[in-house]
Write an enzyme that holds these catalytic residues in place. Structure first.
Site, PDB file in Angstrom:
ATOM      1  N   TYR A   2       0.779  -2.317   1.047  1.00 53.58           N
ATOM      2  CA  TYR A   2       0.614  -2.499  -0.409  1.00 53.58           C
ATOM      3  C   TYR A   2       1.915  -2.155  -1.132  1.00 53.58           C
ATOM      4  O   TYR A   2       2.437  -2.943  -1.930  1.00 53.58           O
ATOM      5  CB  TYR A   2      -0.539  -1.616  -0.927  1.00 53.58           C
ATOM      6  CG  TYR A   2      -0.591  -1.505  -2.433  1.00 53.58           C
ATOM      7  CD1 TYR A   2      -0.829  -2.626  -3.231  1.00 53.58           C
ATOM      8  CD2 TYR A   2      -0.404  -0.278  -3.079  1.00 53.58           C
ATOM      9  CE1 TYR A   2      -0.857  -2.523  -4.625  1.00 53.58           C
ATOM     10  CE2 TYR A   2      -0.437  -0.173  -4.456  1.00 53.58           C
ATOM     11  CZ  TYR A   2      -0.668  -1.292  -5.229  1.00 53.58           C
ATOM     12  OH  TYR A   2      -0.698  -1.202  -6.605  1.00 53.58           O
TER      13      TYR A   2
ATOM     14  N   LYS B 210       4.589  -4.603  -3.314  1.00 46.66           N
ATOM     15  CA  LYS B 210       4.958  -4.367  -4.723  1.00 46.66           C
ATOM     16  C   LYS B 210       6.475  -4.324  -4.874  1.00 46.66           C
ATOM     17  O   LYS B 210       7.042  -4.901  -5.805  1.00 46.66           O
ATOM     18  CB  LYS B 210       4.330  -3.047  -5.203  1.00 46.66           C
ATOM     19  CG  LYS B 210       2.853  -3.173  -5.499  1.00 46.66           C
ATOM     20  CD  LYS B 210       2.656  -3.911  -6.816  1.00 46.66           C
ATOM     21  CE  LYS B 210       1.286  -4.460  -6.980  1.00 46.66           C
ATOM     22  NZ  LYS B 210       1.126  -5.324  -8.142  1.00 46.66           N
TER      23      LYS B 210
ATOM     24  N   SER C 127       4.039  -0.104  -9.148  1.00 45.77           N
ATOM     25  CA  SER C 127       3.319   1.144  -8.914  1.00 45.77           C
ATOM     26  C   SER C 127       4.272   2.244  -8.475  1.00 45.77           C
ATOM     27  O   SER C 127       5.260   1.982  -7.767  1.00 45.77           O
ATOM     28  CB  SER C 127       2.280   0.913  -7.812  1.00 45.77           C
ATOM     29  OG  SER C 127       1.724   2.136  -7.401  1.00 45.77           O
TER      30      SER C 127
END
Ligand code: NAD
Ligand code: UD1
Length: 349
Positions: free
Chosen positions: A162, A166, A138
Site C-alpha cells: 500500500y 502511494k 499518506s
C-alpha cells in the site's frame, strides 16, 4: 509565489472540481466542504468501498447535490467523457484502496488501482482545462520514522505494498505534471477520524475494522466485545503507540485550502496534513469512553507487526503554504465519530 494562472480555455468551469472517490469517507466530507465554499463538484466512484446513499446524504447536508458518474478510474474513456462534459478546472484524487493487510495479500490489485488508476486519471485530463491536481497520499510513506515530528523532508521508507503504491503514485504525478500547465499538491494525511457533526456521514469499514477509532466505536455500539490494544511496552509516556489523529472535517477543509493555494503556485509540492499533536492509544480509548459515556472495554495484547512507536506531523509547511491549521480536538473527534456510529450502528445499510 507566482501569479494565479488562467487555463486560457473559455469553456472551463473555473469552480468545478472533479472528485474521484467522492462517496468514500474523506471524499464525502470534502464534497460537503467544497459545496459550502461555492465550488461545483463532479464526483466519480465505482462504489467498491462506499454506498450510493452517500450521494443523498451529501445533498441533504450541503443543500444541493453533486453531479456524479459511477465508473472505475481505470476506465480512461469513461473518465475522459466526464471531463469533456463538465470541464473541471481542478481534480482531487481520493479514489484508491487503503487496507495495509489486504495490500500484502493482493499487491496486484493495489498496483492496478492506486498506480494504474492514477495514470488513467492523468491520461484522461491530458489536454483538458485542469490546472490544479490534489492527491491523497499518506504518512505511511514515512514507514517508521527515526525522528518526530515528521516533516516533508523526513526520508520515505514505506513498509507495505500500500505504502509503495502511494509513493509511486506521488512520483508519477510529479513527473507528469511537470510537463503540463498544472500545479499539484501531494497531501500526506496522518490518521483521519471523526465524522460530520450531524452524524449523517462517516467511516463505514467493511468487516472487522483495522483502525483504532472505528474498532473502539464498534465496541461502544455493541458490535464487538472488546478492543485489543496492540502493545503497552513501547518507549512512549504510557507504553502505547502515539499517532496524530485528525478530524475528517479539518482534513476536508485542508483540501479547500489546497485548491486555493494552488491558484498561487505552478509547482507540485508535498504537504503533511496532521494536527502536530500525538495521542496514545490509551488517550484515544479514554477520550472515546468519555464521548460515549461508558468506558470502552479493552485488553492489552502483543504488538502488531509493523507498528511504529510514535508518528506525528510537523505542520509548519501546511500552515505556511495552505494557510490552514486543524482546529478540532480529540474530544470533538470522539463526539462526532460517536454521533455517526450511534445513529448508524451498522453503517450505511
Ligand atoms: P474510502 O475507501 O472510504 O474511499 C475511497 C473511495 O474510492 C471509495 O468510495 C471507493 O469505492 C473508491 N474507489 C476505490 N477503487 C476505485 C476505482 N477503481 N474506481 C473508482 N472508485 C474507486 O477511503 P478514504 O479513507 O476516504 O481514503 C481516501 C484516500 O485517502 C485514499 O486514496 C487513501 O489511500 C487515502 N488515505 C486515507 C487514509 C485513511 O486513514 N482513511 C489515510 C491516508 C491516506
Ligand atoms: C494505519 C495504516 C496506515 C495509514 C494510517 C492512516 C496500518 C498498519 N497502517 O496506520 O497505512 O496511513 O492508518 O489512517 O494499518 N491499534 C490498537 N488496536 C486496534 C487497532 C489499532 O491498539 O484494534 C493501535 C495500533 O497499534 C496503532 C494505533 O492504534 O498504534 C493506530 O492504529 P491505526 O488506526 O491502525 O492507524 P496506524 O497504525 O497509524
Amino acid at each position: 509565489m507566482n501569479q494565479p494562472r488562467s487555463s486560457g480555455n473559455d469553456q472551463t468551469s473555473a469552480d468545478t472540481v472533479l472528485v474521484t472517490g467522492a462517496t468514500g469517507y474523506i471524499g464525502s466530507h470534502t464534497c460537503i466542504e467544497l459545496l459550502a465554499s461555492g465550488y461545483d463538484v463532479i464526483g466519480v466512484d465505482n462504489f467498491d468501498n462506499s454506498e450510493a446513499v452517500v450521494l443523498d446524504r451529501i445533498a441533504e447536508l450541503a443543500g444541493r447535490p453533486i453531479a456524479f458518474a459511477e465508473l472505475d478510474i481505470r476506465d480512461t474513456d469513461a473518465l475522459r467523457k466526464v471531463v469533456a462534459e463538465h470541464q473541471p478546472a481542478a481534480v482531487i484524487h481520493f479514489a484508491g484502496l487503503k487496507a495495509v493487510g489486504e495490500s500484502v495479500a493482493y499487491p496486484d490489485k493495489y498496483w492496478s488501482v492506486n498506480v494504474g488508476g492514477t495514470l488513467s486519471l492523468l491520461d484522461a485530463i491530458a489536454d483538458s482545462a485542469v490546472t490544479k491536481f490534489v492527491f491523497s497520499s499518506s504518512c505511511t510513506v514515512y514507514g517508521d520514522p527515526a525522528e518526530v515530528p515528521v516533516n516533508e523532508s523526513t526520508p520515505v521508507a514505506p513498509i507495505s505494498p500500500y505504502g509503495r503504491t502511494k509513493l509511486t503514485a506521488e512520483e508519477m504525478i510529479r513527473d507528469i505534471l511537470s510537463t503540463r500547465d498544472c500545479s499539484g499538491l501531494l497531501l500526506r494525511y496522518f490518521n483521519p477520524v471523526g465524522a460530520h457533526e450531524s452524524g449523517r456521514i462517516g467511516e463505514d469499514p467493511v468487516g472487522v475494522p483495522n483502525n483504532l477509532m472505528p474498532f473502539a466505536m464498534q465496541v461502544a455500539v455493541g458490535r464487538r466485545d472488546s478492543l485489543s490494544i496492540f502493545g503497552d511496552d513501547y518507549d512512549t509516556p504510557d507504553g502505547t503507540c502515539v499517532r496524530d489523529y485528525i478530524h475528517v472535517v479539518d482534513l476536508a477543509d485542508g483540501h479547500v485550502a489546497a485548491l486555493k493555494a494552488l491558484d498561487a503556485t505552478d509547482t507540485c509540492e508535498i504537504v503533511n496534513l496532521g494536527t502536530g499533536t500525538g495521542s496514545s492509544v490509551l488517550d484515544v480509548v479514554n477520550a472515546a469512553g468519555e464521548a460515549v459515556g461508558t468506558p470502552i472495554a479493552h485488553q492489552v495484547v502483543g504488538r502488531r507487526d509493523g507498528d511504529a512507536a510514535i508518528v506525528f506531523a510537523d505542520t509548519t509547511k501546511a500552515e505556511a503554504m495552505l494557510g490552514w491549521k486543524a482546529e478540532r480536538t480529540m474530544a470533538d473527534m470522539c463526539r462526532d465519530h460517536w454521533a455517526w456510529q450511534s445513529q448508524n450502528p451498522n453503517g450505511y445499510e
